[in-house]
Design an enzyme around this catalytic site. Structure first.
Site, PDB file in Angstrom:
ATOM      1  N   LYS A  13       2.210 -88.807   6.037  1.00  0.00           N
ATOM      2  CA  LYS A  13       2.329 -87.916   4.876  1.00  0.00           C
ATOM      3  C   LYS A  13       3.511 -86.963   5.026  1.00  0.00           C
ATOM      4  O   LYS A  13       4.276 -86.760   4.094  1.00  0.00           O
ATOM      5  CB  LYS A  13       1.043 -87.101   4.670  1.00  0.00           C
ATOM      6  CG  LYS A  13      -0.202 -87.964   4.434  1.00  0.00           C
ATOM      7  CD  LYS A  13      -1.421 -87.110   4.086  1.00  0.00           C
ATOM      8  CE  LYS A  13      -1.909 -86.208   5.203  1.00  0.00           C
ATOM      9  NZ  LYS A  13      -2.547 -86.931   6.339  1.00  0.00           N
ATOM     10  N   ARG A  88      -8.917 -81.637   1.083  1.00  0.00           N
ATOM     11  CA  ARG A  88      -9.568 -82.476   2.096  1.00  0.00           C
ATOM     12  C   ARG A  88     -11.070 -82.562   1.883  1.00  0.00           C
ATOM     13  O   ARG A  88     -11.744 -83.273   2.622  1.00  0.00           O
ATOM     14  CB  ARG A  88      -9.319 -81.873   3.479  1.00  0.00           C
ATOM     15  CG  ARG A  88      -8.228 -82.552   4.293  1.00  0.00           C
ATOM     16  CD  ARG A  88      -8.095 -81.722   5.554  1.00  0.00           C
ATOM     17  NE  ARG A  88      -7.540 -82.394   6.691  1.00  0.00           N
ATOM     18  CZ  ARG A  88      -6.254 -82.349   7.029  1.00  0.00           C
ATOM     19  NH1 ARG A  88      -5.374 -81.767   6.264  1.00  0.00           N
ATOM     20  NH2 ARG A  88      -5.859 -82.913   8.150  1.00  0.00           N
ATOM     21  N   ARG A 126       1.105 -92.443  20.496  1.00  0.00           N
ATOM     22  CA  ARG A 126       2.550 -92.421  20.739  1.00  0.00           C
ATOM     23  C   ARG A 126       3.107 -91.023  20.469  1.00  0.00           C
ATOM     24  O   ARG A 126       3.940 -90.520  21.214  1.00  0.00           O
ATOM     25  CB  ARG A 126       3.248 -93.466  19.865  1.00  0.00           C
ATOM     26  CG  ARG A 126       4.550 -93.938  20.467  1.00  0.00           C
ATOM     27  CD  ARG A 126       5.117 -95.179  19.758  1.00  0.00           C
ATOM     28  NE  ARG A 126       4.110 -96.193  19.480  1.00  0.00           N
ATOM     29  CZ  ARG A 126       3.940 -96.778  18.286  1.00  0.00           C
ATOM     30  NH1 ARG A 126       4.692 -96.433  17.260  1.00  0.00           N
ATOM     31  NH2 ARG A 126       3.010 -97.693  18.120  1.00  0.00           N
ATOM     32  N   ARG A 135       1.340 -80.384  19.945  1.00  0.00           N
ATOM     33  CA  ARG A 135       0.312 -79.984  18.989  1.00  0.00           C
ATOM     34  C   ARG A 135      -1.024 -79.993  19.685  1.00  0.00           C
ATOM     35  O   ARG A 135      -1.455 -81.015  20.183  1.00  0.00           O
ATOM     36  CB  ARG A 135       0.295 -80.982  17.826  1.00  0.00           C
ATOM     37  CG  ARG A 135       0.772 -80.388  16.535  1.00  0.00           C
ATOM     38  CD  ARG A 135       0.736 -81.417  15.446  1.00  0.00           C
ATOM     39  NE  ARG A 135      -0.626 -81.603  14.922  1.00  0.00           N
ATOM     40  CZ  ARG A 135      -0.866 -82.205  13.767  1.00  0.00           C
ATOM     41  NH1 ARG A 135       0.128 -82.663  13.047  1.00  0.00           N
ATOM     42  NH2 ARG A 135      -2.093 -82.327  13.338  1.00  0.00           N
ATOM     43  N   ARG A 146     -10.976 -86.215  14.231  1.00  0.00           N
ATOM     44  CA  ARG A 146     -10.164 -86.111  13.009  1.00  0.00           C
ATOM     45  C   ARG A 146     -10.334 -87.341  12.124  1.00  0.00           C
ATOM     46  O   ARG A 146     -10.390 -87.230  10.904  1.00  0.00           O
ATOM     47  CB  ARG A 146      -8.697 -85.880  13.378  1.00  0.00           C
ATOM     48  CG  ARG A 146      -8.424 -84.404  13.718  1.00  0.00           C
ATOM     49  CD  ARG A 146      -7.233 -84.220  14.622  1.00  0.00           C
ATOM     50  NE  ARG A 146      -5.978 -84.631  14.029  1.00  0.00           N
ATOM     51  CZ  ARG A 146      -4.900 -84.985  14.720  1.00  0.00           C
ATOM     52  NH1 ARG A 146      -4.928 -84.974  16.037  1.00  0.00           N
ATOM     53  NH2 ARG A 146      -3.806 -85.318  14.096  1.00  0.00           N
TER      54      ARG A 146
HETATM   55  P1  ADP Z   1      -3.437 -84.279  10.535  1.00  0.00           P
HETATM   56  O1  ADP Z   1      -2.170 -84.763  11.168  1.00  0.00           O
HETATM   57  O2  ADP Z   1      -4.648 -84.481  11.404  1.00  0.00           O
HETATM   58  O3  ADP Z   1      -3.626 -84.780   9.134  1.00  0.00           O
HETATM   59  P2  ADP Z   1      -2.832 -81.527   9.626  1.00  0.00           P
HETATM   60  O4  ADP Z   1      -1.589 -81.035  10.214  1.00  0.00           O
HETATM   61  O5  ADP Z   1      -2.813 -81.866   8.166  1.00  0.00           O
HETATM   62  O6  ADP Z   1      -3.348 -82.740  10.509  1.00  0.00           O
HETATM   63  O7  ADP Z   1      -4.019 -80.485   9.877  1.00  0.00           O
HETATM   64  C1  ADP Z   1      -4.359 -80.068  11.182  1.00  0.00           C
HETATM   65  C2  ADP Z   1      -5.697 -79.311  11.175  1.00  0.00           C
HETATM   66  O8  ADP Z   1      -5.617 -78.182  10.273  1.00  0.00           O
HETATM   67  C3  ADP Z   1      -6.891 -80.111  10.647  1.00  0.00           C
HETATM   68  O9  ADP Z   1      -7.480 -80.925  11.639  1.00  0.00           O
HETATM   69  C4  ADP Z   1      -7.815 -78.962  10.185  1.00  0.00           C
HETATM   70  O10 ADP Z   1      -8.454 -78.332  11.258  1.00  0.00           O
HETATM   71  C5  ADP Z   1      -6.842 -77.968   9.595  1.00  0.00           C
HETATM   72  N1  ADP Z   1      -6.637 -78.195   8.139  1.00  0.00           N
HETATM   73  C6  ADP Z   1      -5.460 -78.556   7.542  1.00  0.00           C
HETATM   74  N2  ADP Z   1      -5.618 -78.674   6.211  1.00  0.00           N
HETATM   75  C7  ADP Z   1      -6.921 -78.406   5.957  1.00  0.00           C
HETATM   76  C8  ADP Z   1      -7.725 -78.386   4.794  1.00  0.00           C
HETATM   77  N3  ADP Z   1      -7.208 -78.691   3.587  1.00  0.00           N
HETATM   78  N4  ADP Z   1      -9.032 -78.058   4.905  1.00  0.00           N
HETATM   79  C9  ADP Z   1      -9.571 -77.753   6.093  1.00  0.00           C
HETATM   80  N5  ADP Z   1      -8.886 -77.770   7.246  1.00  0.00           N
HETATM   81  C10 ADP Z   1      -7.585 -78.086   7.195  1.00  0.00           C
END
Ligand code: ADP
Length: 191
Positions: A13, A88, A126, A135, A146
């Site tokens: 994304k 989400r 990876r 991260r 996740r």
């Molecule tokens: P990923 O690469 O897992 O999609 P993101 O960078 O989008 O990760 O998000 C990392 C973390 O931030 C999520 O695992 C969650 O804890 C939190 N997070 C991000 N966006 C949301 C959301 N819309 N609602 C709830 N938690 C969120």
């Protein structure tokens, strides 16, 4: 044009959002990046969400909804935006529809980037190896959580958007440029 990039962790994304931002002049709103910035800055929000994020769970809806509500009011969102990592949950999607309606706006397209779980696990492994664990939620234990959270809480949004006639799906297992090309073809038809 307001769009949502939808898909599991590791679907690509962020990569696609950066390209679309350039081409269409849209603002890129990534809740994960916004939350990580809050953690890094040590704000009150950041302190509240740090542990939740490390576990790979979702932070409470009201916190991300408040972040997005404030963000979409900014001038750079006037010409349109790309949501990445939001909504989400169903509650977030409903809150988003309400706040957009208040401004006479709507979501024009939800682009689902579909990738099989095995492939996601390979990609994130990876990413962990390459970044040296930069991260704190990129690790083996959290990865499983996740993915589970995605299937349990986020994937149910697909029928919500399908019913509204705004859902488009692209195969995220193709080369990055091909995924971009297909998303652009969808958006060009909408403009
Ligand atoms: P990923 O690469 O897992 O999609 P993101 O960078 O989008 O990760 O998000 C990392 C973390 O931030 C999520 O695992 C969650 O804890 C939190 N997070 C991000 N966006 C949301 C959301 N819309 N609602 C709830 N938690 C969120």
């Amino acid at each position: 044009m307001n769009i949502v990039l939808f898909g599991p962790p590791g679907a690509g994304k962020g990569t696609q959002a950066a390209r679309l931002k350039e081409k269409y002049g849209l603002a890129h709103l990534a809740t994960g990046d916004m939350l990580r910035a809050a953690v890094a800055a040590g704000t009150e929000l950041g302190r509240k969400v740090e542990k939740i994020m490390e576990r790979g769970e979702l932070v409470p809806d009201e916190m991300v909804v408040a972040l997005i509500a404030e963000r979409i009011e900014q001038p750079d969102c006037e010409k349109g935006f790309i949501l990445d990592g939001f909504p989400r949950t169903l509650a977030q999607a409903e809150a988003l529809d309400r706040m957009l309606a208040e401004h006479g706006k709507r979501i024009d397209a939800v682009i689902e980037i579909r990738v099989d779980d095995d492939r996601l696990i390979d990609r994130i492994r990876r990413r962990i190896a390459e970044s040296g664990g930069a991260r704190s939620d990129d690790n083996e234990e959290t990865l499983k959580t996740r993915l589970e959270v995605y299937h349990r809480q986020t994937a149910p949004l697909l029928p919500y958007y399908r019913q509204r006639g705004v859902l488009y799906t692209v195969d995220g297992m193709q080369p990055i440029d091909e995924v971009t090309r297909q998303i652009e073809a969808i958006l060009d038809r909408l403009r």
